[in-house]
Design a protein around this motif. Structure first.
Motif, short mmCIF file in Angstrom:
data_model
loop_
_atom_site.label_atom_id
_atom_site.label_comp_id
_atom_site.label_asym_id
_atom_site.label_seq_id
_atom_site.Cartn_x
_atom_site.Cartn_y
_atom_site.Cartn_z
N ASP A 70 -76.95 27.44 -56.85
CA ASP A 70 -78.29 28.00 -56.64
C ASP A 70 -79.15 27.73 -57.87
OD1 ASP A 70 -80.46 29.32 -55.66
OD2 ASP A 70 -79.48 31.24 -55.38
N ASN A 71 -80.33 27.15 -57.65
CA ASN A 71 -81.32 27.03 -58.70
C ASN A 71 -82.69 27.30 -58.07
OD1 ASN A 71 -82.34 24.65 -57.53
ND2 ASN A 71 -81.31 23.30 -58.97
N PRO A 72 -83.80 27.19 -58.80
CA PRO A 72 -85.09 27.54 -58.20
C PRO A 72 -85.52 26.67 -57.02
CG PRO A 72 -85.24 27.61 -60.60
CD PRO A 72 -83.90 27.01 -60.26
N TRP A 73 -84.86 25.54 -56.80
CA TRP A 73 -85.31 24.61 -55.76
C TRP A 73 -84.28 24.40 -54.64
CZ3 TRP A 73 -85.11 23.50 -61.00
CH2 TRP A 73 -86.35 23.64 -61.69
N VAL A 74 -83.00 24.54 -54.94
CA VAL A 74 -81.96 24.22 -53.97
C VAL A 74 -80.91 25.33 -53.95
CG1 VAL A 74 -80.12 22.58 -53.38
CG2 VAL A 74 -82.27 21.74 -54.32
N ARG A 75 -80.40 25.59 -52.76
CA ARG A 75 -79.28 26.52 -52.62
C ARG A 75 -78.22 25.85 -51.74
NH1 ARG A 75 -81.73 30.47 -50.43
NH2 ARG A 75 -82.04 31.76 -52.30
N VAL A 76 -76.99 25.87 -52.19
CA VAL A 76 -75.86 25.34 -51.43
C VAL A 76 -74.86 26.47 -51.24
CG1 VAL A 76 -73.97 23.67 -51.36
CG2 VAL A 76 -76.16 23.04 -52.41
N PHE A 77 -74.45 26.72 -50.01
CA PHE A 77 -73.39 27.69 -49.77
C PHE A 77 -72.58 27.23 -48.56
CE2 PHE A 77 -76.21 29.80 -46.68
CZ PHE A 77 -77.45 29.59 -47.25
N GLY A 78 -71.30 26.91 -48.84
CA GLY A 78 -70.45 26.40 -47.78
C GLY A 78 -71.02 25.11 -47.21
N PRO A 79 -71.16 25.03 -45.87
CA PRO A 79 -71.62 23.78 -45.24
C PRO A 79 -73.14 23.68 -45.13
CG PRO A 79 -71.01 25.36 -43.57
CD PRO A 79 -70.75 26.04 -44.89
#
Length: 260
Positions: A70-79
């Motif tokens: 997680d950052n101010p522009w992108v979030r990745v969680f699982g798929p």
């Protein structure tokens, strides 16, 4: 191993991981100055047990890696990968890309013998969340970017967070609309696939209902565990498919996440 046919399973997994990430965030001391937004990482394991709606296909047990970023522009969680368009305390909006293991192969059960392969898909769309003192309402619209089903789906979920001592409890209620193309691809039977006891079937749009609950517990400032339980009442157009022999499908997921 059999493959679960419901994209909401993958979505539920992603939501569970996101909730754990939020639960795991440590609180800065009151005297500390606000820090500039930085990237955060998390990793762990997910144990998942899911019941398939397809005839002759039992439950599937999987052990999966759980990755968060997680950052101010992108979030990745699982798929799931989100490109943030708006991110505030009370609401957020993002473009979403999600991989979903929604397909099956003829060898998954004897009843599916002679069926063509239904491939897994990459979905692309948008999601929004709105929060207040009562709970959270989220909406997600996705289209099959891989072109396998050429279908679309819309999911709306209402949930709220309660505390029982150190355990967070998040009950939820969700509705999932899947269009005719989506249902026909995954649950339809073409004329060339029809057999005795498996009539040809053309799928129609369907609305399924999901109820579930997540239990969250922070073991330490950087470590969290969760248990997610769900049951989904399949839409009538899915239940009517000759490939399906259940009205309800269920899933249980147990996970551990360490935030760096």
């Amino acid at each position: 191993m059999p493959i679960s046919a419901l994209p909401r399973c993958a979505l539920s997994m992603a939501l569970s991981l996101a909730a754990v990430g939020a639960c795991a965030q440590s609180t800065a001391p009151a005297s500390a100055a606000p820090e500039a937004p930085t990237a955060t990482w998390g990793a762990g394991l997910l144990l998942s047990a899911e019941v398939s709606p397809y005839r002759g296909v039992g439950s599937e047990l999987r052990v999966l890696p759980a990755l968060q970023f997680d950052n101010p522009w992108v979030r990745v969680f699982g798929p799931v990968i989100d490109l943030k368009l708006h991110d505030a305390e009370s609401s957020n909006l993002a473009l979403r890309l999600r991989y979903a293991d929604t397909g099956y192969k003829a060898r998954d059960s004897a009843f599916l013998a002679g069926m063509g392969e239904r491939k897994n898909s990459v979905w692309l769309g948008a999601k929004g969340e709105w929060r207040n003192g009562i709970g959270q309402l989220s909406g997600e619209w996705l289209a099959d970017a891989s072109g396998h089903s050429k279908g679309q789906q819309l999911k709306v979920v209402a949930e709220t967070l309660k505390h029982l001592g150190p355990v967070g409890i998040v009950p939820r209620l969700g509705l999932v609309w899947q269009d005719r193309k989506h249902v026909d691809y995954h649950f339809g039977v073409n004329a060339s696939e029809a057999r005795t006891g498996r009539d040809a079937y053309a799928g129609k749009a369907a609305v399924s209902t999901e109820i579930g609950v997540r239990l969250l517990h922070r073991l330490a400032p950087q470590q969290s565990v969760f248990l997610d339980l769900s049951a989904t009442a399949l839409g009538s157009a899915i239940q009517d498919s000759p490939l399906v022999d259940r009205r309800w499908v269920s899933a249980a997921r147990l996970g551990y996440v360490y935030r760096f």
